[in-house]
Design an enzyme around this catalytic site. Structure first.
Site: not given
Length: 321
Positions: A78-80, A164, A166, A236, A242, A282, A303-304
């Protein structure tokens, strides 16, 4: 034993599925170029359950996924709100596509910002399924900024994320709105990853299973047994997204088993046994092998680490232990 909605509200009704037992830990890992520092934080006491399962098929990318006796892993990124430019997106997509080999152990997906979807699809070809990070349930009309399932489908998108954390927190998306997203995606012949998970406060109150049960039941309301082949679930924990904190494989396995138990209650054991449940929070090259070794963890929503071709390539080609 199941969590009830009342247990989420703090009422003394029902029996907790997580009873006192040896204390598990969540791990916070910070990696530098020269060393890895690990700290442990004591969590609520839980009981790990590992149900045996014999499965044949799972929510597949297209209709050709063959599992040969087990759920095929699904590794997704997931590049966000990344990267900053189209040129950077092209470079990253090329690196990721190059890391997907014929012997990579699972299916691979990328959820990318809307402006990059078609470009990334062309680069990745059939190596990677490219999806959308969100969708609006409205199909057309005066909804400025909205993106409908039919719009996405018209450019070849088959998968989207819903729920998600966020989107739940920053954009204030409710369980009802998230459910509407899921229903509209399914109605349009598309597939969805429904994201669920608890906050740090809920985690510390030992409510992970209860929160996931409520979000799961609300999110999948109106989704039929026949449509579950186009649904995957991503657990999640909000406190791990993150932050560098990663649930231990044992804790994640316990929650995944609880989610599968809830799916069995909703749809029957066969559907529960064939639904892929991913872990997100993470996920890194250092943590992926241990997580994917657990029987109810069927993949990852990353994610990251998906913003590095090298790191995500290592996750895609995780070591099966």
């Amino acid at each position: 034993m199941k969590f009830s909605l009342f247990s989420v509200l703090g009422l003394a009704i029902g029996t907790s599925a997580f009873v006192s037992n040896p204390t598990q830990k969540l791990v916070s890992t910070t990696t530098t170029s020269t060393s890895t520092t690990t700290t442990s934080i004591t969590t609520a006491s839980i009981t790990s359950s590992t149900p045996s399962s014999t499965v044949a098929t799972a929510g597949a990318i297209g209709s050709s996924t063959q599992l040969f006796g087990k759920r095929k892993p699904f590794i997704t990124g997931n590049w966000k709100l990344n990267p900053a430019t189209k040129a950077e997106a092209i470079s990253l997509a090329q690196d990721i596509a190059a890391s997907v080999q014929a012997d990579s152990p699972g299916d691979v997906g990328l959820f990318v910002p809307f402006p990059f979807i078609e470009t990334v699809m062309k680069i990745c070809g059939d190596k990677v399924t490219v999806g959308a990070e969100m969708v609006t349930p409205e199909m057309k009309g005066a909804f400025t900024g909205g993106i409908s399932p039919s719009m996405l489908k018209s450019i070849g998108v088959q998968w989207a994320l819903a729920g998600h954390s966020e989107r739940r927190t920053i954009n204030k998306e409710s369980d009802e709105y998230i459910n509407a997203q899921c229903v509209k995606l399914i109605e349009n012949g598309m597939s969805v990853i429904l994201c669920i998970g608890e906050t740090i406060d809920e985690y510390e109150l030992n409510l992970a299973g209860a929160i996931c049960e409520v979000q799961l039941k609300k999110g999948l309301s109106g989704i039929s047994k026949e449509d579950m082949s186009r649904v995957a679930i991503a657990y999640e924990p909000v406190w791990a997204i993150g932050t560098g904190k990663v649930a231990t494989p044992e804790f994640a396995q316990t929650v995944h088993a609880q989610i599968r138990e809830t799916l069995a209650e909703m749809y029957g054991k066969d559907i529960a046994d064939t639904t892929r449940i991913l872990y997100g929070g993470s996920v890194s090259p250092d943590s992926v092998d241990g997580l994917l070794a657990k029987p109810d963890i069927d993949g990852a929503l990353v994610g990251g680490a998906s913003l590095s071709g090298e790191s995500f390539g290592r996750i895609i080609n995780f070591k099966q232990v």
